[in-house]
Design a protein around this motif. Structure first.
Motif, mmCIF file in Angstrom:
data_model
loop_
_atom_site.group_PDB
_atom_site.id
_atom_site.type_symbol
_atom_site.label_atom_id
_atom_site.label_comp_id
_atom_site.label_asym_id
_atom_site.label_seq_id
_atom_site.Cartn_x
_atom_site.Cartn_y
_atom_site.Cartn_z
ATOM 1 N N LEU A 289 0.830 -1.205 0.000
ATOM 2 C CA LEU A 289 0.000 0.000 0.000
ATOM 3 C C LEU A 289 0.865 1.255 0.000
ATOM 4 C CD1 LEU A 289 -2.561 -1.311 2.606
ATOM 5 C CD2 LEU A 289 -3.128 -0.713 0.247
ATOM 6 N N TYR A 290 1.950 1.199 0.769
ATOM 7 C CA TYR A 290 2.868 2.337 0.817
ATOM 8 C C TYR A 290 3.462 2.617 -0.567
ATOM 9 C CZ TYR A 290 6.969 5.165 1.881
ATOM 10 O OH TYR A 290 7.916 6.168 1.886
ATOM 11 N N ASN A 291 3.850 1.565 -1.272
ATOM 12 C CA ASN A 291 4.417 1.735 -2.616
ATOM 13 C C ASN A 291 3.397 2.353 -3.571
ATOM 14 O OD1 ASN A 291 6.898 0.685 -1.888
ATOM 15 N ND2 ASN A 291 6.411 -1.392 -2.544
ATOM 16 N N ILE A 292 2.133 1.920 -3.442
ATOM 17 C CA ILE A 292 1.079 2.460 -4.298
ATOM 18 C C ILE A 292 0.909 3.960 -4.048
ATOM 19 C CG2 ILE A 292 -1.424 2.491 -4.698
ATOM 20 C CD1 ILE A 292 -0.321 0.096 -6.009
ATOM 21 N N ILE A 293 0.746 4.332 -2.771
ATOM 22 C CA ILE A 293 0.464 5.730 -2.453
ATOM 23 C C ILE A 293 1.681 6.617 -2.700
ATOM 24 C CG2 ILE A 293 -0.079 7.317 -0.538
ATOM 25 C CD1 ILE A 293 -2.092 5.277 0.454
ATOM 26 N N SER A 294 2.865 6.145 -2.388
ATOM 27 C CA SER A 294 4.061 6.960 -2.642
ATOM 28 C C SER A 294 4.273 7.164 -4.137
ATOM 29 C CB SER A 294 5.294 6.316 -2.008
ATOM 30 O OG SER A 294 5.547 5.030 -2.542
ATOM 31 N N LEU B 220 1.760 7.315 -6.347
ATOM 32 C CA LEU B 220 0.744 8.310 -6.704
ATOM 33 C C LEU B 220 1.175 9.705 -6.278
ATOM 34 C CD1 LEU B 220 -2.485 6.341 -5.695
ATOM 35 C CD2 LEU B 220 -1.751 6.898 -8.021
ATOM 36 N N GLU B 221 1.834 9.807 -5.136
ATOM 37 C CA GLU B 221 2.313 11.095 -4.641
ATOM 38 C C GLU B 221 3.308 11.727 -5.610
ATOM 39 O OE1 GLU B 221 1.913 13.020 -1.139
ATOM 40 O OE2 GLU B 221 0.199 12.374 -2.337
ATOM 41 N N LYS B 222 4.014 10.905 -6.336
ATOM 42 C CA LYS B 222 4.987 11.407 -7.314
ATOM 43 C C LYS B 222 4.348 11.713 -8.661
ATOM 44 C CE LYS B 222 8.646 8.667 -5.153
ATOM 45 N NZ LYS B 222 9.518 7.463 -5.288
ATOM 46 N N GLY B 223 3.037 11.475 -8.733
ATOM 47 C CA GLY B 223 2.329 11.759 -9.973
ATOM 48 C C GLY B 223 2.416 10.662 -11.002
ATOM 49 N N ASN B 224 2.830 9.466 -10.583
ATOM 50 C CA ASN B 224 3.000 8.350 -11.517
ATOM 51 C C ASN B 224 1.812 7.391 -11.458
ATOM 52 O OD1 ASN B 224 5.545 9.310 -12.286
ATOM 53 N ND2 ASN B 224 6.542 8.241 -10.600
ATOM 54 N N ALA B 225 1.623 6.633 -12.522
ATOM 55 C CA ALA B 225 0.534 5.661 -12.589
ATOM 56 C C ALA B 225 0.880 4.406 -11.784
ATOM 57 C CB ALA B 225 0.270 5.288 -14.044
#
Length: 330
Positions: free
Chosen positions: A291-296, A298-303
């Motif tokens: 989950l952390y990898n997913i949200i981090s 997204l935080e960088k603006g990546n898909a």
């Protein structure tokens, strides 16, 4: 002189007030710098569920730049929906939802989407009219878990002329875990003419309910008619075994009754190592890092990928040792 003291006192009071305001402002600024994640769990009905909660809490810490708001749904979907609406009102940055069942989420997820809050589904999946209502799913492939269990049983029961009678204790009806694990078993029964489900009931993923179900079955079914007890999580397996213990019925390795369970918690693996459980199919609750990898990302603006399955396996007695079990986190 009195005026001087009054003036001095007022100056000190004003200074203290300024310091307090500065401290408060700093706290608010620090809070504003954190990415806020709302986390909705169905409850804490098992050690597995607690391990999942702990994993998420460990992943989203203030040291990593996150504030996690945790809500326990008390095993009710209505509570989870209310919690999600609270997250929306609070203006969180992300929502992690572990749904108690698959359906009934469209409206509240539409509200989250309208508020511009990405929702990540965790553990069990959802069935919605539009998959764009959630950003990603992280969790187990429950159908594959069930298929692992069936493959094991097929290797054991090769004589197709011999009837194989199965007692099936299901998980919470409508949950992804229940549906995937039940589907695998029911499909196998259709494909094997000699396999029969002689009892099927919902144990709600709890020890107490499974114990009650097994006790009732044993009052109606002779032990020598049972070949497999297929439990959809470890709590249910422990409840079923407790009833068999009370009835003086032998089960497990080197007996006529096999016990199949899912989750592979440390306590259940100990029972597997001791020969009480024949097969433990792993359901990995340590989903926080995923989950952390997913949200981090997204935080960088990546898909991010729509589906991210966690790594899992299975265990039999000969695959286990005390050291292996001691090294696990759940």
């Amino acid at each position: 002189m009195v005026k001087k003291y009054i003036a001095l006192f007022c100056s000190i009071f004003l200074l203290l007030g300024l310091v307090a305001c500065t401290d408060t402002k700093t706290e608010v600024e620090e809070e504003a710098d954190l990415t806020v994640v709302g986390f909705s769990q169905p409850g804490a009905e098992s050690t597995w569920r607690v391990a999942l909660t702990d994993s998420v809490k460990e992943a989203f810490t203030e040291e990593r730049g996150y504030k996690l708001i945790y809500k326990d749904g008390k095993s009710k979907q209505d509570n989870q929906i209310k919690d999600i609406r609270t997250f929306i009102q609070q203006g969180v940055d992300y929502i992690i939802l572990c749904p108690i069942v698959e359906t009934g989420w469209d409206t509240v997820l539409e509200e989250a989407k309208a508020a511009g809050i990405p929702v990540i589904i965790c553990d069990r999946n959802v069935v919605v009219s539009n998959e764009s209502l959630y950003t990603a799913f992280v969790g187990s492939n429950f159908k594959a878990e069930g298929e692992d269990a069936i493959s094991f049983l097929e290797k054991v029961y090769t004589d197709e002329s011999r009837p194989i009678n199965i007692l099936h204790i299901q998980g919470t009806i409508g949950s992804s875990a229940q549906m995937g694990r039940s589907e695998a078993l029911e499909k196998a029964v259709e494909e094997h003419d000699n396999w029969n489900i002689i009892g099927q009931e919902c144990g709600e993923f709890t020890k107490a309910k499974a114990r009650e179900i097994m006790k009732n079955w044993l009052a109606e079914i002779a032990a020598d008619e049972i070949n497999v007890v297929y439990c959809e999580n470890d709590e249910e397996a422990m409840g079923a075994m407790a009833s068999m213990n009370e009835a003086g019925i032998e089960y497990g390795v080197d007996t006529d009754i096999m016990v199949v369970s899912f989750d592979a918690t440390s306590a259940a693996l100990e029972m597997c190592l001791n020969g009480q459980i024949n097969l433990e199919v792993e359901c990995n609750p340590l989903q926080g890092p995923y989950l952390y990898n997913i949200i981090s990302t997204l935080e960088k603006g990546n898909a991010v990928p729509k589906i991210a399955y966690v790594d899992e396996g299975y265990f039999t007695k000969d695959m286990l040792s005390k050291d292996i079990i001691a090294g696990r986190k759940y």
